[in-house]
Design a protein around this motif. Sequence first.
Motif, mmCIF file in Angstrom:
data_model
loop_
_atom_site.group_PDB
_atom_site.id
_atom_site.type_symbol
_atom_site.label_atom_id
_atom_site.label_comp_id
_atom_site.label_asym_id
_atom_site.label_seq_id
_atom_site.Cartn_x
_atom_site.Cartn_y
_atom_site.Cartn_z
ATOM 1 N N GLY A 1 0.985 -1.301 0.170
ATOM 2 C CA GLY A 1 -0.031 -0.015 0.133
ATOM 3 C C GLY A 1 0.799 1.094 -0.087
ATOM 4 N N THR B 1 -8.244 2.839 -2.795
ATOM 5 C CA THR B 1 -9.073 2.616 -1.614
ATOM 6 C C THR B 1 -9.000 3.841 -0.523
ATOM 7 O OG1 THR B 1 -7.051 1.879 -0.272
ATOM 8 C CG2 THR B 1 -8.151 0.303 -2.009
ATOM 9 N N ASP B 2 -10.294 3.950 -0.144
ATOM 10 C CA ASP B 2 -10.468 5.074 0.796
ATOM 11 C C ASP B 2 -9.679 4.612 2.066
ATOM 12 O OD1 ASP B 2 -12.054 6.110 -1.093
ATOM 13 O OD2 ASP B 2 -14.003 5.316 0.098
ATOM 14 N N PRO B 3 -9.153 5.454 2.899
ATOM 15 C CA PRO B 3 -8.377 5.267 3.960
ATOM 16 C C PRO B 3 -9.095 4.615 5.162
ATOM 17 C CG PRO B 3 -8.446 7.766 3.723
ATOM 18 C CD PRO B 3 -8.907 6.951 2.610
ATOM 19 N N VAL B 4 -8.469 3.666 5.708
ATOM 20 C CA VAL B 4 -9.462 3.030 6.894
ATOM 21 C C VAL B 4 -8.490 3.414 8.143
ATOM 22 C CG1 VAL B 4 -9.801 0.873 7.923
ATOM 23 C CG2 VAL B 4 -10.207 1.177 5.335
ATOM 24 N N PHE C 1 -5.472 5.508 -0.670
ATOM 25 C CA PHE C 1 -4.192 4.559 -0.991
ATOM 26 C C PHE C 1 -4.260 4.020 -2.264
ATOM 27 C CE2 PHE C 1 -4.059 4.995 3.668
ATOM 28 C CZ PHE C 1 -2.716 4.472 4.024
ATOM 29 N N ASN D 1 -3.553 -0.044 -3.425
ATOM 30 C CA ASN D 1 -2.995 -1.248 -2.621
ATOM 31 C C ASN D 1 -3.182 -2.364 -3.726
ATOM 32 O OD1 ASN D 1 -4.939 0.449 -0.241
ATOM 33 N ND2 ASN D 1 -3.291 -0.920 0.548
ATOM 34 N N TRP E 1 -0.862 5.201 11.660
ATOM 35 C CA TRP E 1 -1.885 4.760 10.953
ATOM 36 C C TRP E 1 -2.156 6.092 9.822
ATOM 37 C CZ3 TRP E 1 -2.593 0.475 12.488
ATOM 38 C CH2 TRP E 1 -2.524 -0.116 14.039
ATOM 39 N N ARG F 1 1.641 6.930 4.293
ATOM 40 C CA ARG F 1 3.008 6.373 4.103
ATOM 41 C C ARG F 1 3.304 6.070 2.739
ATOM 42 N NH1 ARG F 1 1.090 2.068 7.182
ATOM 43 N NH2 ARG F 1 0.455 3.533 8.519
ATOM 44 N N ASP G 1 3.985 0.506 2.233
ATOM 45 C CA ASP G 1 3.496 -0.515 3.390
ATOM 46 C C ASP G 1 3.803 -1.774 2.780
ATOM 47 O OD1 ASP G 1 2.793 -0.341 6.529
ATOM 48 O OD2 ASP G 1 1.252 -1.571 5.679
ATOM 49 N N ASP H 1 2.819 -5.861 3.926
ATOM 50 C CA ASP H 1 2.300 -6.496 5.255
ATOM 51 C C ASP H 1 2.455 -7.964 4.707
ATOM 52 O OD1 ASP H 1 1.815 -4.600 7.069
ATOM 53 O OD2 ASP H 1 -0.349 -4.099 6.175
ATOM 54 N N ARG I 1 -10.600 -6.018 6.146
ATOM 55 C CA ARG I 1 -10.027 -5.359 5.358
ATOM 56 C C ARG I 1 -10.449 -5.539 3.700
ATOM 57 N NH1 ARG I 1 -4.080 -3.893 7.952
ATOM 58 N NH2 ARG I 1 -4.985 -2.805 9.793
ATOM 59 N N PHE J 1 -9.580 -3.614 1.442
ATOM 60 C CA PHE J 1 -8.477 -3.215 0.576
ATOM 61 C C PHE J 1 -7.447 -4.263 0.372
ATOM 62 C CE2 PHE J 1 -7.272 -1.035 4.636
ATOM 63 C CZ PHE J 1 -6.003 -1.668 4.929
HETATM 64 O O1 GSY Z 1 -2.484 -1.233 6.691
HETATM 65 C C1 GSY Z 1 -1.976 -0.688 5.907
HETATM 66 C C2 GSY Z 1 -1.972 0.861 5.720
HETATM 67 N N1 GSY Z 1 -3.336 1.334 6.029
HETATM 68 C C3 GSY Z 1 -3.984 1.315 4.864
HETATM 69 C C4 GSY Z 1 -4.046 1.086 3.402
HETATM 70 O O2 GSY Z 1 -2.999 0.417 3.053
HETATM 71 N N2 GSY Z 1 -5.057 1.436 2.762
HETATM 72 C C5 GSY Z 1 -6.360 1.872 3.164
HETATM 73 N N3 GSY Z 1 -7.059 1.912 2.331
HETATM 74 N N4 GSY Z 1 -6.438 2.218 4.438
HETATM 75 C C6 GSY Z 1 -5.300 2.190 5.374
HETATM 76 N N5 GSY Z 1 -5.209 2.562 6.785
HETATM 77 C C7 GSY Z 1 -3.887 1.720 6.910
HETATM 78 S S1 GSY Z 1 -3.149 2.311 8.428
#
Ligand code: GSY
Length: 176
Positions: free
Chosen positions: A10, A44-47, A55, A57, A90, A93, A96, A98, A122, A124
């Motif tokens: 992401g 993707t909308d931020p979560v 983001f 992703n 959060w 960035r 990322d 994972d 998630r 995303f």
């Molecule tokens: O957990 C990864 C970072 N992250 C993201 C992300 O990669 N995409 C979206 N849409 N929201 C996120 N919130 C975080 S924290």
Amino acid sequence: MTVTAYLALGSNLGDRADQLKQAIRKLHARPGICIKRVSAIYETDPVGFVEQDAFLNMVIAAETSLSAEQLLQAALSIEQELGRVRTVRWGPRTLDIDLLLYGDSCIEQEHLRIPHPEMTKRAFVLIPLQDVWSGETLPVYNHSISHYLSDLPQDQKGVRKWGTIDWETESVPSES
Ligand code: GSY
């Protein structure tokens, strides 16, 4: 012995698509990691912390002879190589990475939990994972991706297909 691992990528800072592409190339260049499949890129909308930019992703499948710990270290060092900047926890960035799944392993360590404990919550992660996942049920969770997706409220999905990435060539989808 090799294992198929799934990694989520992401980015929501800088040239998002280029950072995803560079991350894939750097992972593939590491001894013991071979990228097999890449999902489409999704915007993707931020979560979590929602006051930040969207983001990009995606999820990739890699065949690896590394242990899960070694693969995590490789991912962390590539985040650093690509100049990971994270100003707020959060928050935004540059990159990322994972580790979602490592074969059908279940690993519970302080810094490494496999399967990723948040992955089924998630969209995303789940939507791009569908592009590259070849099995039925997810290991350890024991339900299908569509089972978890149907559990997510519609307003938490916020995932739109953005493009595809040709990581083996120089071209990068344009941000504009
Ligand atoms: O957990 C990864 C970072 N992250 C993201 C992300 O990669 N995409 C979206 N849409 N929201 C996120 N919130 C975080 S924290």
